[in-house]
Write a protein that holds these residues in place. Structure first.
Motif, PDB file in Angstrom:
ATOM      1  N   UNK A 125      44.582  41.097  15.466  1.00 55.44           N
ATOM      2  CA  UNK A 125      44.745  40.707  14.060  1.00 55.44           C
ATOM      3  C   UNK A 125      46.224  40.570  13.715  1.00 55.44           C
ATOM      4  N   UNK A 126      46.486  39.895  12.610  1.00 54.25           N
ATOM      5  CA  UNK A 126      47.866  39.723  12.184  1.00 54.25           C
ATOM      6  C   UNK A 126      48.344  40.815  11.257  1.00 54.25           C
ATOM      7  N   UNK A 127      47.634  41.927  11.214  1.00 57.07           N
ATOM      8  CA  UNK A 127      47.983  43.055  10.344  1.00 57.07           C
ATOM      9  C   UNK A 127      47.800  44.342  11.136  1.00 57.07           C
ATOM     10  N   UNK A 128      48.355  45.406  10.630  1.00 57.90           N
ATOM     11  CA  UNK A 128      48.323  46.688  11.347  1.00 57.90           C
ATOM     12  C   UNK A 128      47.097  47.512  10.934  1.00 57.90           C
ATOM     13  N   UNK A 129      46.561  48.265  11.864  1.00 49.89           N
ATOM     14  CA  UNK A 129      45.532  49.260  11.559  1.00 49.89           C
ATOM     15  C   UNK A 129      45.641  50.380  12.587  1.00 49.89           C
ATOM     16  N   UNK A 130      45.076  51.520  12.244  1.00 52.70           N
ATOM     17  CA  UNK A 130      45.181  52.687  13.125  1.00 52.70           C
ATOM     18  C   UNK A 130      44.028  52.718  14.111  1.00 52.70           C
ATOM     19  N   UNK A 131      44.352  52.776  15.380  1.00 57.22           N
ATOM     20  CA  UNK A 131      43.353  52.938  16.424  1.00 57.22           C
ATOM     21  C   UNK A 131      43.313  54.410  16.811  1.00 57.22           C
TER      22      UNK A 131
END
Length: 508
Positions: A125-131
């Motif tokens: 994706x072009x955005x950040x998220x927490x894995x």
């Protein structure tokens, strides 16, 4: 030239292709492709289509196929018919002119030459998220061929004919609006009623249907209980060896997980008591009937003390009774929930091990007020379960078919346990140590420390035998060199071949 004036300016013969070997009728294929041409702007709103005879000649199809495709397009709203004039693309669709977004930096010709599946945006994706790392664990599946799995049931023994009859009765019985509309978030009333009665009879519980929430397997029950009962910073005590599916749910709430030793008598409740004196425990998670993964049973005196500690220190006990129905000594110890008089126990179970994993039916038993709250949380992730399946399972309990199935599988799994343990003891007496389990569907086997479990399982797989390397059972900083060897899903002949393969790779 007006595009709507001439229906043949579009090269239909080159744009429309058919797969006559497909199970999809040709007229549906044609209707779908006309819809695609409309959506991508090749056919404009209001554009006249060829007459049915003309298009039939162009595509070398029967005229009735074209008539059926046009009728399908009319029904779908893509087309409209004008009396005495012909068939047109519906005018209420805006004209679609595919083009790149203004200011886009991509070279459109390069973009068009790349398949959709290989576009960068399909991977990242072009955005950040927490894995979250602790959510990564192997997905256990029913393996083809020989297997000594985690303790799965044999789906060949599932009461499929009885379930099929119960499913058919669902379509014949009652009000269709009630059957096929929205239903109770807590589960089908028939199953809740029958399950409450069955648990009272076999587990010594004292419940009503209001104490039962039907879930999609026990993991949903654990998730809901975690969401309702835990907050960030709460402390959950679990066995030093335990089921990672539960601990992942606890950690995801922000709770802290503390481990308590487990020995041949189950969870060490004396150590738990010592912890309680210095830390506030919010929840204790246990699988007391057959501790996961080691299969040991929590001794009766420890059960009593655990309940006393829960009352004294005001923590909830989350009891996962994942395979209570399979006990081979005909004297199973009743669950903690049966002796709970203060509402300290949340009792979670599942029918997936009793029927088949594909039938996602689990349950939570708890005081009514908690069941109501769990149902509210369930509603925001899963409006309801599967009413047809829940009704069918409820019918099997009502007719006695489920109890007969339990008795049949218990006899089969008992015989397989004995046969497998004899095979294992005779084939690998100095390599594998284990205790014959009193119940459940797997043996907890400890291998000689000199054996590399990863290498062992890889070699076994090459010879057609699946088994887990057991690494995810290891407590932090420990190497148990142990794994669960499930015997229930295999026939005696399959168990014999499995042990032969295991012996071969151990001595290779």
């Amino acid at each position: 030239m007006d595009k709507t004036a001439s229906p043949v300016m579009v090269p239909f013969k080159s744009l429309i292709q058919f797969d006559k070997a497909s199970s999809t009728p040709v007229f549906i294929q044609l209707s779908n492709q006309l819809g695609h041409l409309i959506r991508q702007g090749t056919l404009a709103p209001g554009q006249r289509l060829p007459g049915t005879r003309q298009l039939a000649d162009l595509l070398e199809l029967n005229r009735q196929t074209i008539v059926a495709a046009y009728e399908e397009g009319l029904a779908q709203g893509w087309l409209e018919s004008r009396s005495g004039s012909g068939t047109y693309v519906a005018t209420h669709f805006p004209e679609i002119k595919p083009q790149g977004l203004a200011g886009a930096t991509d070279d459109s010709s390069a973009t068009n030459s790349v398949s959709a599946g290989s576009r960068p945006g399909n991977e990242q994706p072009g955005y950040a998220f927490e894995s979250v790392d602790f959510l990564v664990r192997p997905v256990l599946t029913n393996q083809a061929g020989l297997r000594l799995d985690d303790g799965f049931p044999d789906i060949r023994l599932a009461p499929m004919e009885e379930l099929s009859r119960a499913y058919r009765s669902y379509f014949r019985w009652g009000n269709p609006q009630q059957h096929f509309g929205y239903s109770d978030t807590k589960g089908h009333p028939l199953l809740r009623e029958q399950l409450s009665a069955y648990l009272n009879e076999t587990r010594g519980l004292q419940t009503t249907p209001e104490n039962v929430l039907i879930t999609r397997g026990s993991i949903m029950g654990l998730h809901l209980a975690s969401q309702v009962l835990l907050r960030p910073g709460d402390v959950v005590a679990v066995g030093e060896t335990t089921w990672s599916g539960a601990t992942m749910n606890f950690k995801k709430t922000g709770a802290t997980v503390l481990t308590v030793p487990v020995d041949q008598y189950g969870l060490d409740v004396d150590t738990l008591e010592t912890i309680c004196r210095t830390r506030q425990i919010r929840m204790v998670f246990v699988t007391p009937h057959h501790h996961y993964p080691t299969t040991v049973t929590l001794r009766a005196d420890r059960r009593i003390k655990l309940l006393q500690l829960a009352e004294a220190y005001r923590f909830a006990i989350l009891e996962d009774d994942y395979d209570y129905d399979f006990h081979y000594l005909s004297r199973p110890i009743l669950p903690l929930a049966s002796a709970d008089r203060r509402g300290m126990v949340v009792y979670v179970g599942s029918l997936t091990k009793s029927v088949a994993p594909a039938f996602r039916v689990g349950y939570v038993v708890a005081p009514k007020v908690l069941i109501d709250e769990l149902a509210r949380h369930r509603r925001i992730i899963d409006r309801q379960g599967d009413p047809m399946l829940e009704f069918a399972i409820g019918q099997l309990f009502k007719t006695g078919d489920m109890k007969r199935h339990f008795r049949k599988t218990l006899r089969a799994y008992h015989a397989r346990r004995d046969y497998f343990c004899d095979l294992l003891a005779n084939a690998l007496p100095d390599v594998v140590q284990f205790n014959k389990p009193d119940g459940g569907l797997a043996v907890w086997a400890s291998f000689d420390p000199a054996i590399d479990m990863e290498s062992l399982t890889e070699q076994a797989a090459q010879d057609g035998l699946y088994l887990s390397n057991g690494l995810f059972h290891n407590p932090l900083g420990q190497r148990l060199n142990s794994t669960r060897l499930g015997f229930a899903s295999s026939s005696e002949a399959e168990l014999e071949r499995s042990v032969a393969v295991l012996k071969k790779v151990v001595h290779a």
